[in-house]
Design a protein around this motif. Sequence first.
Motif, short mmCIF file in Angstrom:
data_model
loop_
_atom_site.label_atom_id
_atom_site.label_comp_id
_atom_site.label_asym_id
_atom_site.label_seq_id
_atom_site.Cartn_x
_atom_site.Cartn_y
_atom_site.Cartn_z
N LEU A 127 0.83 -1.20 0.00
CA LEU A 127 0.00 0.00 0.00
C LEU A 127 0.87 1.26 0.00
O LEU A 127 0.63 2.20 -0.75
CB LEU A 127 -0.87 -0.03 1.26
N MET A 128 1.91 1.23 0.84
CA MET A 128 2.79 2.39 0.95
C MET A 128 3.44 2.72 -0.39
O MET A 128 3.50 3.89 -0.80
CB MET A 128 3.87 2.10 1.99
N VAL A 129 3.91 1.69 -1.09
CA VAL A 129 4.57 1.92 -2.37
C VAL A 129 3.62 2.60 -3.35
O VAL A 129 3.96 3.60 -3.99
CB VAL A 129 5.08 0.58 -2.96
N LEU A 130 2.40 2.08 -3.43
CA LEU A 130 1.46 2.64 -4.40
C LEU A 130 1.04 4.05 -4.02
O LEU A 130 0.99 4.95 -4.87
CB LEU A 130 0.24 1.72 -4.53
N VAL A 131 0.76 4.27 -2.73
CA VAL A 131 0.30 5.60 -2.30
C VAL A 131 1.41 6.63 -2.50
O VAL A 131 1.20 7.69 -3.10
CB VAL A 131 -0.16 5.57 -0.83
N LEU A 132 2.62 6.32 -2.04
CA LEU A 132 3.73 7.27 -2.20
C LEU A 132 4.03 7.51 -3.68
O LEU A 132 4.30 8.63 -4.10
CB LEU A 132 4.99 6.76 -1.49
N GLY A 133 3.97 6.44 -4.47
CA GLY A 133 4.22 6.57 -5.91
C GLY A 133 3.24 7.54 -6.55
O GLY A 133 3.64 8.46 -7.27
N LEU A 134 1.97 7.35 -6.26
CA LEU A 134 0.95 8.22 -6.86
C LEU A 134 1.04 9.64 -6.33
O LEU A 134 0.87 10.62 -7.07
CB LEU A 134 -0.44 7.64 -6.61
N MET A 135 1.32 9.77 -5.01
CA MET A 135 1.47 11.11 -4.43
C MET A 135 2.59 11.88 -5.12
O MET A 135 2.45 13.06 -5.45
CB MET A 135 1.78 11.02 -2.93
#
Lengths: 493, 142
Positions: B81-89
């Motif tokens: 989840l962290m990877v995807l959220v930070l990536g999109l942010m």
Amino acid sequence: MIVFAEVNATALVVFGIVLSVTLGITYWASKRASSAVGFYAAGRGITGFQNGLAISGDYLSAASFLGIAGLIYLYGFDGFVYSIGFLVAFLTVMFLLAERMRNSGKYTIADVLAFRLRERPARVAAAIGTLNVAAFYLIAQMVGAGVLIQALVGIDFTPIFVLNRVGFNPIELFNRAEEAGKAKGSTFSLGPGTFLKNNTDMVSLGLALVLGTAGLPHILMRFFTVPDAKAARSSVVYAMFIIGFFYLLTTIIGFGARAILGQEGVEAAGNGGNLAAPDLAEELGGGAGTTGGDLFLAIIAGVAFATILAVVAGLVLSASSAVAHDVWSSIIRKGRDSEKEEVLVAKVAALGIGAVAMLIAILGGEGLNVSFMVGLAFAIAASANFPALLLALTWPRFNTAGAVTGVLFGVVTALGLIVISPIVWGGVPGAPDTGAFTWYDLNNPGIISIPMGFLGCYLGTVLSKERGNERSFHELRVRSETGLGSERALVEH
Amino acid sequence: MAEASTESAPSGEIDWEAIERSPEFQELVRSKRSFVLPATIFFLAWYMGFILLAAYAEGFMSDRVYEGLTVGYCLALTQFLMVLVLGLMYLKRAEKVFDPLAEKAIERYAQHSGRYAAEGGHGNGDTQVGSRAATSDREVSR
């Protein structure tokens, strides 16, 4: 127990079809690259989404597919740790390197170093780093390819128990896998510590994985194929989605293998567990000897082999361009050679590198898990390439001596520690006491070799009298942050 | 020591240091750093925390949350989840803040970037339009 019994004809034919299609597409694509920028960097015309796919293809190797599925099958949680590290690593790539690489590089990662450092030593250093990483990575791929061929040519699959299929409930999968993991002799566990028994070794591997991707030449080279920083950045996000999804699937495969094949499948999966995924596919298709089983086995083996080909191609390209472009053309011939000559050198280098990797894989790789070996390649990448690249892009004072010492410190420490590691001396990973060097029990050198790489960069820089590259640092800094003056996309047709 | 710049750096036309000193560039670097630095510290801490727990708190990681689902797997899923959220942010922030700032910082020099690459040996500056960031950004990735 491998018996070269009757050749599995159905499986071989389907495998052959999958493979020919892959090679056909590759051949078609290769005809489209005519110039040097076309050959090395696809004319810089790749879109973010395409490049995301390409990064995933280069990244999701035998290690990810066969290795992780096998580790989860054999050990449970510890196999999953690899997936997490492989995935989170892309944040490192994105935040620290992707766009800067795109804006400051041309063909190889050496270009970024050579931009502000003295060219020849910088290129030699980068080539050393690249070749070492590529060699370890290649060996892992060769082992993966080797076991797949064995699976097709005929393996004595011990009777595989047909167990209940798992529904679409992941919790149920966990439960069944755990149940199956209680078998006598099983190393499977839902908690950590069965594969990576040594605590420090787990941390060492964790570090190597999260920083290693940012030092993988064949992944970093992909950022030279897109038109600009924005595409570089979006391609990382696409890759994160694809790779993240893939690792969730691999986990299901690993647990499925545990739940369905049980402890009885361990022998067929090989010492490193590398064959768990194809075994599971065969079982799900109807079992060994059935047409459905053959078909499933062939498809999964074909796909896995195609991913291996993709990774091998990327690795060989990065290694042979390091030899041809950085060492031969820029250093030995000092730019006086023709493009034809450079391509010839690249081809010879590719042949040699492939041969050496195959030889080592045949001699020593058979019983090793491919993910484990890739973990070593990541450790070298994180120790040798990553510190030099990061500091070249961010530290004004950094100089040539720093880059050379850093790469050498990183490579020598990592290689040296791998040579004395327990696994080389007959131990299995997680059983640290069996090594010849009892005072050293880490199988992954990252926790020592990565700091050594940075230390080498620092010491080399402050101890040398070399000055005068701060001016070019300003240029590199502006260029890497804004894209001003960076290599442009070719407009084709 | 020898001047370090290589083939692609005849710096005559562009005053890199002037750009670097300009308030626009400083603003770009500052705003990038204010996102990337905390984000990097956060993800490394969260990830290494997970690894350290897996290494030194085996019992805790093996605790059951629900049937066969352990704490370890729940924490592992937060990593995804962290990877995807930070990536999109980051993607969003870069599009909205960093890219316009970068464009502003090199505005005066935008027409140079085409010619400049041509000196690298294989660019074709004439066919390119000056405002690189503005044009090519649009066509990529959607």
